[in-house]
Design an enzyme around this catalytic site. Sequence first.
Site, short mmCIF file in Angstrom:
data_model
loop_
_atom_site.label_atom_id
_atom_site.label_comp_id
_atom_site.label_asym_id
_atom_site.label_seq_id
_atom_site.Cartn_x
_atom_site.Cartn_y
_atom_site.Cartn_z
N LYS A 291 0.73 -1.39 -0.04
CA LYS A 291 0.14 -0.03 -0.06
C LYS A 291 0.99 1.26 0.01
CE LYS A 291 -4.42 1.56 2.31
NZ LYS A 291 -5.47 1.08 2.97
N GLU A 370 -20.09 -3.76 10.14
CA GLU A 370 -20.82 -2.91 11.46
C GLU A 370 -22.19 -3.70 11.93
OE1 GLU A 370 -19.52 -1.91 8.13
OE2 GLU A 370 -18.34 -0.21 8.52
N ARG A 398 -25.87 0.26 7.22
CA ARG A 398 -26.31 -1.32 6.90
C ARG A 398 -26.48 -2.18 8.45
NH1 ARG A 398 -20.84 -3.65 4.42
NH2 ARG A 398 -21.58 -2.15 2.74
#
Length: 636
Positions: A291, A370, A398
């Site tokens: 990354k 979540e 969600r």
Amino acid sequence: MTDNQADRTARYPRLEAINSPEDLKALPEKELKPLAEEIRSFLIEKVTEHGGHLSSNLGAVELTLAIHRVFSTPKDHLIFDVGHQSYTHKLITGRRDGFDTLRQSGGMSGFPKRTESEHDCFGTGHSSTSLSAALGFAEADRLSESDAYTVCVLGDGAYTGGMIHEALNNCRKRLKLIIVINENEMSISKNIGRFAKELSHLRSREGYLRTKHATSSILLKLPLIGKPLHRFLWRLKTAVKSALYGSNYFENLGLAYLGPVNGNDEESVERLLREAKKTGQCCVIHVKTQKGKGYAPAEVRPDLFHGMSPAGKQVPEGTSFSEEMGLLATSLAIKNEKICAITAAMETGTGLQRFRSFHPTRFFDVGIAEEHAVTFAAGLAANGYLPIVAVYSTFLQRAYDNISHDVALQNLPVIFCVDRAGLNASDGATHHGIFDVAFLSQIPNMRIFTPITRNGLKNSMIAALECGGPCAIRYPNGYEDPEVVEAFYGNALPCGIGVRNNYLNTPTDSPEELDAVVITYGRVVQEAMKAQRLWAEQGKKLGILLLEQLKPYGEVAEEILPMLPQKSCKVLFLEEEIRTGGMGMLLSEALKAYEIMDNKEIKLLATNESFAVQDRNESIYKTVGVDCDSIVKALI
Ligand SMILES: Cc1ncc(C[n+]2csc(CCOP(=O)(O)OP(=O)(O)O)c2C)c(N)n1
């Protein structure tokens, strides 16, 4: 050719010649490395100027080039999970100029978008949706007997989201579906949890599939003994492989697994993808990338360059609401050993770093999960603890059923710290936090606090901890506005939360002097204050009621009554949330029960009935119709 274009051609000669995936396919292999370098320089230049996701895009350059050399969008379907790593894809598919308007009003989105290009077959922004969507594409292609491939690219962070595993559970071998898992050991911060560990333990089996394919086809052609021998060897091989490498999650699910290979080496990824394509079946391709690759500061701290603000953006001094929440939670948890904090892979974004250092055993990063975070909090609460779930408004969406069914129905004391509430300009439609008031308002037992100052946040936390049931404290991205503090609180920072006004400053002030009243909450109060100043220039008096709590709406209505004029006037309910089911509708309904409202003309001003678009911070209120001018117009 403009000077600008000429300059770009000189600096990025290879990139300037790529206007479609066909151009990339035609490029000689030796040109790919320098092209990747040009792409990196281009991305660093554009993202540091306009803001956007940097580290993830720098890591995914070669991977994206390899995919576009092996597969052909738009015929083949390419889906990026979250979509924050799709910039190279945008460059290859003819959107180079779009980087000058990246994340701006009317400009190119920072995420894949169906309306932006035929090469973006599926829009993303929220994590872990890619594989379900890809499976849908692949099954649709099977049904319509198309030979198109679907490729989905997901990170090891996205892989912690439950939806990926729900989709894996449904993957069928005989689908033209390639699942690329991009492992870089990072979510936004360091990736954590069992899935991340398991992924990093998967060992190389390069060449395995090729050999397996060749052996299978030879054996299966042998008369009589072919099939049983193939079955026997398959079992033997699985047993030996298991003993050598341990079991492989994907192979145990019946899927072919290839890798891991260095995902920053285009040639290796391309070879693996071609091998996978040849099998004609569903394959998991595992690549490892770095990354932030190619930009030294991002290589060292990829988390700091995950999402960048545009150059020159002033960061106000002081403590942001997220940081303040983290500090408050940390200090409250020193006094109260039952307090725990939970994040779904957003430790830094939600300001919980200090909590983690001070209270490591009561800090939980559950990954990008979540729904799980909320029900996990419900379990903690039911067993005597006081969980704080810190989550961005848009990602809380969600977990609606978990909030309702697991927390509120059982009236459990879970505190939701709903960060980034309201409009979040440049991330666009997928990231606006404009639905939480409406969806949380529908849930019985839920209290909603809407602080807009640091002191208000503190008082909300204290009230939430005391109330013994579910509470949501919603606050925007950023910092308190000193003008709001001055106007609504003066020198005295009150305890408790309630309705603040800025027109009853002295004992002789009276609501009867007002020509109209605006009732609002959150950051958009700044627009109401502008309207108030505009009215004052015309000799008219606008009163503003600032709500620090919304729900229960009945209680708030009662508190408002003494602050309203008895006389006839307009009352405008203002919010930067969606109108349907929001504060304006529910509070005006609650107020209508009182006679004082009989002579009032009620107006609602909220984000217009659609998914708000991406914009600049400076113009977003105007775009969605809740700016100062819209307020003045609504009050005419
Ligand atoms: C449902 C949801 N929760 C949180 C986020 C915020 N978010 C954006 S990218 C990201 C990390 C993704 O990590 P990974 O999939 O490994 O991709 P990488 O950035 O490492 O390439 C997170 C948590 C989100 N987009 N969606």
